[in-house]
Design a protein around this motif. Structure first.
Motif, PDB file in Angstrom:
ATOM      1  N   GLY A  16       0.830  -1.201   0.000  1.00 34.65           N
ATOM      2  CA  GLY A  16       0.000   0.000   0.000  1.00 34.65           C
ATOM      3  C   GLY A  16       0.862   1.248   0.000  1.00 34.65           C
ATOM      4  O   GLY A  16       2.032   1.206   0.376  1.00 34.65           O
ATOM      5  N   PHE A  17       0.272   2.373  -0.427  1.00 33.00           N
ATOM      6  CA  PHE A  17       1.017   3.624  -0.528  1.00 33.00           C
ATOM      7  C   PHE A  17       0.166   4.792  -0.066  1.00 33.00           C
ATOM      8  O   PHE A  17      -1.059   4.784  -0.209  1.00 33.00           O
ATOM      9  N   MET A  18       0.871   5.810   0.465  1.00 25.62           N
ATOM     10  CA  MET A  18       0.251   7.061   0.901  1.00 25.62           C
ATOM     11  C   MET A  18       0.724   8.181  -0.015  1.00 25.62           C
ATOM     12  O   MET A  18       1.888   8.206  -0.418  1.00 25.62           O
ATOM     13  N   LEU A  19      -0.169   9.113  -0.325  1.00 22.35           N
ATOM     14  CA  LEU A  19       0.189  10.344  -1.017  1.00 22.35           C
ATOM     15  C   LEU A  19      -0.049  11.461  -0.011  1.00 22.35           C
ATOM     16  O   LEU A  19      -1.193  11.747   0.338  1.00 22.35           O
ATOM     17  N   TYR A  20       1.025  12.054   0.476  1.00 22.46           N
ATOM     18  CA  TYR A  20       0.969  13.008   1.583  1.00 22.46           C
ATOM     19  C   TYR A  20       0.275  12.326   2.755  1.00 22.46           C
ATOM     20  O   TYR A  20       0.797  11.373   3.305  1.00 22.46           O
ATOM     21  N   ASP A  21      -0.923  12.781   3.109  1.00 24.70           N
ATOM     22  CA  ASP A  21      -1.639  12.202   4.248  1.00 24.70           C
ATOM     23  C   ASP A  21      -2.834  11.366   3.808  1.00 24.70           C
ATOM     24  O   ASP A  21      -3.632  10.947   4.634  1.00 24.70           O
ATOM     25  N   ARG A  22      -2.958  11.113   2.524  1.00 22.58           N
ATOM     26  CA  ARG A  22      -4.067  10.307   1.991  1.00 22.58           C
ATOM     27  C   ARG A  22      -3.576   8.923   1.601  1.00 22.58           C
ATOM     28  O   ARG A  22      -2.461   8.762   1.112  1.00 22.58           O
ATOM     29  N   VAL A  23      -4.460   7.947   1.774  1.00 20.03           N
ATOM     30  CA  VAL A  23      -4.145   6.601   1.312  1.00 20.03           C
ATOM     31  C   VAL A  23      -4.356   6.584  -0.199  1.00 20.03           C
ATOM     32  O   VAL A  23      -5.457   6.811  -0.689  1.00 20.03           O
ATOM     33  N   LEU A  24      -3.265   6.340  -0.916  1.00 22.74           N
ATOM     34  CA  LEU A  24      -3.348   6.216  -2.366  1.00 22.74           C
ATOM     35  C   LEU A  24      -3.885   4.840  -2.722  1.00 22.74           C
ATOM     36  O   LEU A  24      -4.722   4.688  -3.601  1.00 22.74           O
ATOM     37  N   ARG A  25      -3.382   3.852  -1.998  1.00 23.87           N
ATOM     38  CA  ARG A  25      -3.871   2.482  -2.146  1.00 23.87           C
ATOM     39  C   ARG A  25      -3.603   1.761  -0.838  1.00 23.87           C
ATOM     40  O   ARG A  25      -2.473   1.774  -0.339  1.00 23.87           O
ATOM     41  N   PRO A  26      -4.627   1.135  -0.240  1.00 22.61           N
ATOM     42  CA  PRO A  26      -4.379   0.409   1.010  1.00 22.61           C
ATOM     43  C   PRO A  26      -3.564  -0.863   0.741  1.00 22.61           C
ATOM     44  O   PRO A  26      -3.623  -1.434  -0.342  1.00 22.61           O
ATOM     45  N   ALA A  27      -2.806  -1.268   1.749  1.00 21.13           N
ATOM     46  CA  ALA A  27      -2.042  -2.512   1.646  1.00 21.13           C
ATOM     47  C   ALA A  27      -3.013  -3.678   1.809  1.00 21.13           C
ATOM     48  O   ALA A  27      -3.853  -3.680   2.707  1.00 21.13           O
ATOM     49  N   LYS A  28      -2.905  -4.659   0.922  1.00 19.54           N
ATOM     50  CA  LYS A  28      -3.752  -5.857   1.018  1.00 19.54           C
ATOM     51  C   LYS A  28      -2.990  -6.898   1.818  1.00 19.54           C
ATOM     52  O   LYS A  28      -1.884  -7.299   1.442  1.00 19.54           O
ATOM     53  N   VAL A  29      -3.590  -7.307   2.940  1.00 18.14           N
ATOM     54  CA  VAL A  29      -2.882  -8.156   3.897  1.00 18.14           C
ATOM     55  C   VAL A  29      -3.771  -9.291   4.394  1.00 18.14           C
ATOM     56  O   VAL A  29      -4.995  -9.254   4.255  1.00 18.14           O
ATOM     57  N   SER A  30      -3.102 -10.280   4.990  1.00 21.65           N
ATOM     58  CA  SER A  30      -3.835 -11.287   5.767  1.00 21.65           C
ATOM     59  C   SER A  30      -3.622 -10.934   7.236  1.00 21.65           C
ATOM     60  O   SER A  30      -2.575 -10.414   7.617  1.00 21.65           O
ATOM     61  N   VAL A  31      -4.651 -11.202   8.032  1.00 18.12           N
ATOM     62  CA  VAL A  31      -4.662 -10.767   9.428  1.00 18.12           C
ATOM     63  C   VAL A  31      -4.831 -11.978  10.330  1.00 18.12           C
ATOM     64  O   VAL A  31      -5.565 -12.917  10.003  1.00 18.12           O
ATOM     65  N   SER A  32      -4.164 -11.923  11.478  1.00 20.79           N
ATOM     66  CA  SER A  32      -4.233 -13.018  12.431  1.00 20.79           C
ATOM     67  C   SER A  32      -5.569 -13.026  13.170  1.00 20.79           C
ATOM     68  O   SER A  32      -6.210 -12.002  13.338  1.00 20.79           O
ATOM     69  N   ILE A  33      -5.932 -14.239  13.583  1.00 15.10           N
ATOM     70  CA  ILE A  33      -7.086 -14.400  14.468  1.00 15.10           C
ATOM     71  C   ILE A  33      -6.558 -14.921  15.788  1.00 15.10           C
ATOM     72  O   ILE A  33      -5.403 -15.359  15.893  1.00 15.10           O
ATOM     73  N   ASP A  34      -7.385 -14.903  16.798  1.00 13.97           N
ATOM     74  CA  ASP A  34      -6.997 -15.394  18.110  1.00 13.97           C
ATOM     75  C   ASP A  34      -6.740 -16.893  18.004  1.00 13.97           C
ATOM     76  O   ASP A  34      -7.613 -17.657  17.596  1.00 13.97           O
ATOM     77  N   ASN A  35      -5.515 -17.331  18.349  1.00 13.59           N
ATOM     78  CA  ASN A  35      -5.140 -18.741  18.234  1.00 13.59           C
ATOM     79  C   ASN A  35      -6.005 -19.634  19.112  1.00 13.59           C
ATOM     80  O   ASN A  35      -6.280 -20.775  18.773  1.00 13.59           O
ATOM     81  N   THR A  36      -6.453 -19.134  20.252  1.00 14.45           N
ATOM     82  CA  THR A  36      -7.276 -19.974  21.115  1.00 14.45           C
ATOM     83  C   THR A  36      -8.619 -20.241  20.475  1.00 14.45           C
ATOM     84  O   THR A  36      -9.175 -21.313  20.617  1.00 14.45           O
ATOM     85  N   ALA A  37      -9.144 -19.280  19.733  1.00 16.80           N
ATOM     86  CA  ALA A  37     -10.426 -19.484  19.038  1.00 16.80           C
ATOM     87  C   ALA A  37     -10.247 -20.422  17.855  1.00 16.80           C
ATOM     88  O   ALA A  37     -11.135 -21.177  17.504  1.00 16.80           O
TER      89      ALA A  37
END
Length: 192
Positions: free
Chosen positions: A168-189
């Motif tokens: 993902g990239f920012m232009l000044y203080d605006r998001v030009l494109r958000p970073a596409k990511v995978s996110v963790s979940i709670d391991n106990t769940a």
């Protein structure tokens, strides 16, 4: 004319002029004058208020137009820069594929990495900065787009970036494109 007639006419005229005029008293005239002045002062205050409001509105409009003009100058090339990110994605993908298919060809890989680095430096000169999305970074919906959630043995808490699919990239203080990511979940769940 005879003198008696003159006398009669003179008496009549004198009597006419001697009678008091039917004019308002001085206090009534003064009250009317004060009332008129107060009306004029009220109208003046009303006009002054309208003038000040119009002046304030004009100043606000000038500020708004200046801010809009600055934003047009600042973010005017946003579309072009967004399109250039597709070129960056191709260069980045080329580096990854070269490392997988030709791990021994270090000169070729080094050349591609130099092109990628040059491209990032060029973007930075135009105020485009990469968004930090490396593994372990807390997920922030303002900068990251979660493509999936999954458990990870190294990360035990939820909402932490595991992998980055697209930078993902920012232009000044605006998001030009958000970073596409995978996110963790709670391991106990995930284990239950």
């Amino acid at each position: 004319m005879s003198s008696s007639k003159k006398k009669n006419v003179t008496e009549e005229l004198t009597g006419y002029f001697d009678q008091p005029e039917t004019t308002p008293s001085e206090s009534q005239a003064s009250e009317e004058l004060d009332s008129g002045i107060q009306d004029l002062v009220g109208q003046l205050d009303e006009m002054k208020d309208k003038y000040l409001r119009a002046l304030a509105e004009m100043e606000n409009m000038k500020k708004r137009l200046n801010r809009d003009r600055e934003n047009i100058i600042k973010y005017g090339n946003e579309g072009l820069l967004r399109d250039m990110l597709r070129v960056y994605d191709s260069i980045n993908k080329s580096v990854q594929v070269a490392k997988e298919l030709h791990p021994d060809d270090t000169n070729f890989i080094d050349g591609l990495e130099m092109v990628e680095k040059l491209f990032i430096e060029t973007l930075k000169r135009h105020h485009v900065e990469p968004i930090d999305s490396k593994k372990g970074t807390p997920f922030n919906p303002n900068y990251h787009e979660a493509m999936m959630q999954r458990a990870d043995d190294d990360i035990n808490e939820p909402n932490i970036v595991i992998d980055e699919f697209e930078k993902g990239f920012m232009l000044y203080d605006r998001v030009l494109r958000p970073a596409k990511v995978s996110v963790s979940i709670d391991n106990t769940a995930a284990t239950n």
